[in-house]
Design a protein around this motif. Structure first.
Motif, PDB file in Angstrom:
ATOM      1  N   VAL A 166       3.772   8.237   8.064  1.00  0.00           N
ATOM      2  CA  VAL A 166       3.811   8.677   6.678  1.00  0.00           C
ATOM      3  C   VAL A 166       4.947   9.680   6.514  1.00  0.00           C
ATOM      4  CG1 VAL A 166       2.513   9.870   4.866  1.00  0.00           C
ATOM      5  CG2 VAL A 166       1.306   8.400   6.474  1.00  0.00           C
TER       6      VAL A 166
ATOM      7  N   GLN B  54       1.112   1.698   3.256  1.00  0.00           N
ATOM      8  CA  GLN B  54       2.287   1.355   4.057  1.00  0.00           C
ATOM      9  C   GLN B  54       3.230   0.460   3.258  1.00  0.00           C
ATOM     10  OE1 GLN B  54       1.393  -0.248   7.905  1.00  0.00           O
ATOM     11  NE2 GLN B  54       3.487  -0.033   8.613  1.00  0.00           N
TER      12      GLN B  54
ATOM     13  N   HIS C 298      -0.486   4.549   9.746  1.00  0.00           N
ATOM     14  CA  HIS C 298       0.925   4.239   9.957  1.00  0.00           C
ATOM     15  C   HIS C 298       1.720   5.532   9.770  1.00  0.00           C
ATOM     16  CE1 HIS C 298       0.101   3.991   5.683  1.00  0.00           C
ATOM     17  NE2 HIS C 298       1.356   4.304   5.483  1.00  0.00           N
TER      18      HIS C 298
END
Length: 165
Positions: free
Chosen positions: A101, A38, A99
């Motif tokens: 992407v 991330q 998270h």
């Protein structure tokens, strides 16, 4: 400190070759858990290589064995398989990533070994992630190994992920 900032700001291109097998989807899941960050600006590129259409010739020398309708049906099936593989890979990206992407998709036609190597070099991938079928020596000799070929011919690092038994 400035070097660390430059590294953190670099956009990484992570190429994952996907196909119909469980092995490539496992490699994709593993990549999402272990490589995608991330904090870095990673782009995950999913590549599906549609195998080339088999060429058949007739015995009478006319050169045509299948009608145009059959060829259209074969092409449609090939496109449907490609879409299905990509849809499954995108679902895995949504379900398994910690998270959001950035995901890009590319479908190319040709021998998967050549397609993967050429595309990885073309986009200057930072890493190529592949699953492996884990064929033994005999099967690998007859069928060839996409992962071995890519590991020997791609300019970027290659990560071969083996699915546990």
């Amino acid at each position: 400190m400035a070097d660390e900032d430059q590294v953190a700001a670099k956009d990484r291109k992570i190429l994952v070759a996907v196909d119909e097998g469980e092995e490539s989807m496992y490699a994709l899941s593993w990549c999402l858990k272990n490589i995608i960050s991330q904090s870095l600006k990673d782009t995950l590129i999913l590549l599906y290589a549609k195998p080339p259409r088999a060429v058949y010739s007739s015995l009478d020398g006319s050169g045509y064995l299948f009608s145009a309708d059959i060829m259209v049906t074969m092409d449609k099936y090939s496109n449907d398989v490609a879409a299905s593989v990509i849809d499954k890979a995108k679902r895995i990206c949504k379900e398994k990533a910690d998270h959001e992407v950035k995901v890009e998709v590319k479908i190319e036609s040709g021998d998967p070994r050549d397609v993967i190597c050429q595309f990885a070099d073309e986009i200057k991938a930072d890493v190529l992630v592949l699953g492996t079928h884990g064929y033994g020596l005999i099967k690998r000799a007859f069928l060839g190994s996409v992962s071995t070929h890519c590991a020997q011919n791609v300019k970027c690092p290659v990560l071969i992920v083996k699915k546990p038994k």
